[in-house]
Design a protein around this motif. Structure first.
Motif, PDB file in Angstrom:
ATOM      1  N   ILE A  48       0.945  -1.114  -0.080  1.00  0.00           N
ATOM      2  CA  ILE A  48       0.017   0.242   0.024  1.00  0.00           C
ATOM      3  C   ILE A  48       0.878   1.283  -0.194  1.00  0.00           C
ATOM      4  CG2 ILE A  48      -1.773   1.251   1.358  1.00  0.00           C
ATOM      5  CD1 ILE A  48      -2.857  -1.274   0.284  1.00  0.00           C
ATOM      6  N   LYS A  49       0.823   1.976  -1.030  1.00  0.00           N
ATOM      7  CA  LYS A  49       1.690   3.337  -1.119  1.00  0.00           C
ATOM      8  C   LYS A  49       0.696   4.233  -0.472  1.00  0.00           C
ATOM      9  CE  LYS A  49       3.997   1.554  -4.966  1.00  0.00           C
ATOM     10  NZ  LYS A  49       5.179   1.016  -4.495  1.00  0.00           N
ATOM     11  N   GLY A  50       1.464   5.524  -0.135  1.00  0.00           N
ATOM     12  CA  GLY A  50       0.711   6.365   0.283  1.00  0.00           C
ATOM     13  C   GLY A  50       1.673   6.956   1.538  1.00  0.00           C
ATOM     14  N   ASP A  51       0.782   8.122   2.311  1.00  0.00           N
ATOM     15  CA  ASP A  51       1.355   8.623   3.445  1.00  0.00           C
ATOM     16  C   ASP A  51       1.408   7.683   4.644  1.00  0.00           C
ATOM     17  OD1 ASP A  51      -1.125   8.781   4.283  1.00  0.00           O
ATOM     18  OD2 ASP A  51      -1.409  10.936   4.148  1.00  0.00           O
ATOM     19  N   ILE A  52       1.802   8.236   5.815  1.00  0.00           N
ATOM     20  CA  ILE A  52       2.071   7.365   7.019  1.00  0.00           C
ATOM     21  C   ILE A  52       0.621   6.940   7.617  1.00  0.00           C
ATOM     22  CG2 ILE A  52       2.135   9.141   8.647  1.00  0.00           C
ATOM     23  CD1 ILE A  52       3.861   5.817   9.056  1.00  0.00           C
ATOM     24  N   ARG A  53      -0.557   7.760   7.556  1.00  0.00           N
ATOM     25  CA  ARG A  53      -1.621   7.397   7.764  1.00  0.00           C
ATOM     26  C   ARG A  53      -2.394   6.268   6.969  1.00  0.00           C
ATOM     27  NH1 ARG A  53      -4.644  11.975  10.559  1.00  0.00           N
ATOM     28  NH2 ARG A  53      -6.419  11.138  10.020  1.00  0.00           N
ATOM     29  N   VAL A  54      -2.213   6.398   5.611  1.00  0.00           N
ATOM     30  CA  VAL A  54      -2.731   5.096   4.780  1.00  0.00           C
ATOM     31  C   VAL A  54      -1.855   3.865   5.269  1.00  0.00           C
ATOM     32  CG1 VAL A  54      -2.903   4.393   2.470  1.00  0.00           C
ATOM     33  CG2 VAL A  54      -3.574   6.592   3.023  1.00  0.00           C
ATOM     34  N   GLN A  55      -0.428   3.903   5.378  1.00  0.00           N
ATOM     35  CA  GLN A  55       0.042   2.755   5.562  1.00  0.00           C
ATOM     36  C   GLN A  55      -0.034   2.029   6.858  1.00  0.00           C
ATOM     37  OE1 GLN A  55       4.166   2.470   4.486  1.00  0.00           O
ATOM     38  NE2 GLN A  55       3.737   3.463   2.495  1.00  0.00           N
ATOM     39  N   THR A  56      -0.420   3.015   8.139  1.00  0.00           N
ATOM     40  CA  THR A  56      -0.603   2.678   9.484  1.00  0.00           C
ATOM     41  C   THR A  56      -1.798   2.149   9.243  1.00  0.00           C
ATOM     42  OG1 THR A  56       0.481   4.452  10.452  1.00  0.00           O
ATOM     43  CG2 THR A  56      -0.981   3.631  11.850  1.00  0.00           C
ATOM     44  N   ARG A  57      -2.947   2.550   8.610  1.00  0.00           N
ATOM     45  CA  ARG A  57      -4.197   1.878   8.782  1.00  0.00           C
ATOM     46  C   ARG A  57      -4.159   0.272   8.060  1.00  0.00           C
ATOM     47  NH1 ARG A  57      -8.564   4.227   9.892  1.00  0.00           N
ATOM     48  NH2 ARG A  57      -7.671   6.407   9.332  1.00  0.00           N
ATOM     49  N   GLN A  58      -3.345   0.318   7.151  1.00  0.00           N
ATOM     50  CA  GLN A  58      -3.510  -1.056   6.553  1.00  0.00           C
ATOM     51  C   GLN A  58      -2.541  -2.132   7.240  1.00  0.00           C
ATOM     52  OE1 GLN A  58      -4.977  -2.425   3.532  1.00  0.00           O
ATOM     53  NE2 GLN A  58      -4.373  -4.237   4.632  1.00  0.00           N
ATOM     54  N   ALA A  59      -1.551  -1.566   7.985  1.00  0.00           N
ATOM     55  CA  ALA A  59      -0.728  -2.288   9.059  1.00  0.00           C
ATOM     56  C   ALA A  59      -1.556  -2.918  10.009  1.00  0.00           C
ATOM     57  CB  ALA A  59       0.254  -1.676   9.469  1.00  0.00           C
ATOM     58  N   VAL A  60      -2.248  -1.932  10.549  1.00  0.00           N
ATOM     59  CA  VAL A  60      -3.364  -2.109  11.709  1.00  0.00           C
ATOM     60  C   VAL A  60      -4.269  -3.093  11.205  1.00  0.00           C
ATOM     61  CG1 VAL A  60      -5.105  -1.287  13.522  1.00  0.00           C
ATOM     62  CG2 VAL A  60      -2.739  -0.043  13.052  1.00  0.00           C
ATOM     63  N   GLU A  61      -4.822  -2.972  10.217  1.00  0.00           N
ATOM     64  CA  GLU A  61      -6.032  -3.870   9.648  1.00  0.00           C
ATOM     65  C   GLU A  61      -5.439  -5.511   9.449  1.00  0.00           C
ATOM     66  OE1 GLU A  61      -9.265  -3.543   9.277  1.00  0.00           O
ATOM     67  OE2 GLU A  61      -9.163  -1.354   9.964  1.00  0.00           O
ATOM     68  N   ASN A  62      -4.170  -5.318   9.196  1.00  0.00           N
ATOM     69  CA  ASN A  62      -3.556  -6.803   9.081  1.00  0.00           C
ATOM     70  C   ASN A  62      -3.068  -7.500  10.492  1.00  0.00           C
ATOM     71  OD1 ASN A  62      -3.277  -6.265   6.261  1.00  0.00           O
ATOM     72  ND2 ASN A  62      -1.172  -5.679   6.378  1.00  0.00           N
ATOM     73  N   LEU A  63      -2.890  -6.497  11.409  1.00  0.00           N
ATOM     74  CA  LEU A  63      -2.706  -7.083  12.737  1.00  0.00           C
ATOM     75  C   LEU A  63      -4.040  -7.602  13.266  1.00  0.00           C
ATOM     76  CD1 LEU A  63      -0.166  -5.704  15.409  1.00  0.00           C
ATOM     77  CD2 LEU A  63      -2.706  -5.617  16.011  1.00  0.00           C
ATOM     78  N   ILE A  64      -5.151  -6.670  12.985  1.00  0.00           N
ATOM     79  CA  ILE A  64      -6.484  -7.153  13.476  1.00  0.00           C
ATOM     80  C   ILE A  64      -6.832  -8.627  12.943  1.00  0.00           C
ATOM     81  CG2 ILE A  64      -8.699  -6.505  13.515  1.00  0.00           C
ATOM     82  CD1 ILE A  64      -7.990  -3.531  13.890  1.00  0.00           C
ATOM     83  N   ALA A  65      -6.702  -8.777  11.787  1.00  0.00           N
ATOM     84  CA  ALA A  65      -6.897  -9.942  10.753  1.00  0.00           C
ATOM     85  C   ALA A  65      -6.208 -11.162  11.551  1.00  0.00           C
ATOM     86  CB  ALA A  65      -6.442 -10.149   9.569  1.00  0.00           C
ATOM     87  N   VAL A  66      -4.818 -11.062  12.084  1.00  0.00           N
ATOM     88  CA  VAL A  66      -4.412 -12.167  12.548  1.00  0.00           C
ATOM     89  C   VAL A  66      -4.955 -12.197  14.306  1.00  0.00           C
ATOM     90  CG1 VAL A  66      -2.220 -12.793  13.562  1.00  0.00           C
ATOM     91  CG2 VAL A  66      -2.063 -11.721  11.265  1.00  0.00           C
ATOM     92  N   LEU A  67      -5.417 -11.214  14.880  1.00  0.00           N
ATOM     93  CA  LEU A  67      -6.054 -11.362  16.246  1.00  0.00           C
ATOM     94  C   LEU A  67      -7.326 -11.972  16.137  1.00  0.00           C
ATOM     95  CD1 LEU A  67      -5.821  -7.597  17.501  1.00  0.00           C
ATOM     96  CD2 LEU A  67      -4.882  -9.589  18.576  1.00  0.00           C
TER      97      LEU A  67
END
Length: 136
Positions: A48-67
């Motif tokens: 996911i390209k984009g600023d830190i907000r866009v990248q943070t959102r995807q990283a957190v969504e990935n973490l939530i998927a594992v949870l």
């Protein structure tokens, strides 16, 4: 007896090395260690390209998927480690992070690192502790 299970879900990016998305320990409480999640779209495998907000959102969504794959939620997260490629992004990162963790407020460390996998701006790892949900 300690029971150890590897957690894997198609809803988070596939590991790109010799590690698991998560490792669940049961004794009798469950402790889930989630590997660092970066902003990769799990459906396409693309960064996911984009600023830190866009990248943070995807990283957190990935973490939530594992949870969720382990039967946990963000409310079960006890500790989060965040790696930023630029500490000047902290304020914008924190705004997105608060949307997900503002109510539960797990312990957290945020550090700047020299480089992250695939040149991303952020990587997030976590530890969650929870009990088995009883189903009747």
């Amino acid at each position: 007896m300690v029971n150890r299970s590897v957690i894997y879900t198609e809803n988070a990016p596939k590991p790109i090395g010799p590690y698991s998305q998560g490792v669940l320990i049961e004794n009798p409480a469950k402790i889930l260690f989630i590997s660092g999640q970066i902003p990769i779209n799990p459906e396409t495998g693309e960064l996911i390209k984009g600023d830190i907000r866009v990248q943070t959102r995807q990283a957190v969504e990935n973490l939530i998927a594992v949870l969720e794959a382990a039967g946990a939620t963000v409310d079960n997260v006890a500790k989060v480690n965040v790696y930023l490629d630029d500490i000047n992004d902290f304020g914008e990162f924190n705004k997105v992070y608060e949307e997900y963790f503002g109510h539960s407020k797990p312990a957290r460390a945020v550090v700047q690192v020299a480089n992250l996998p695939k040149g991303v701006k952020i990587e997030i790892e976590a530890i969650a502790i929870f009990e088995e949900v009883r189903r009747y």
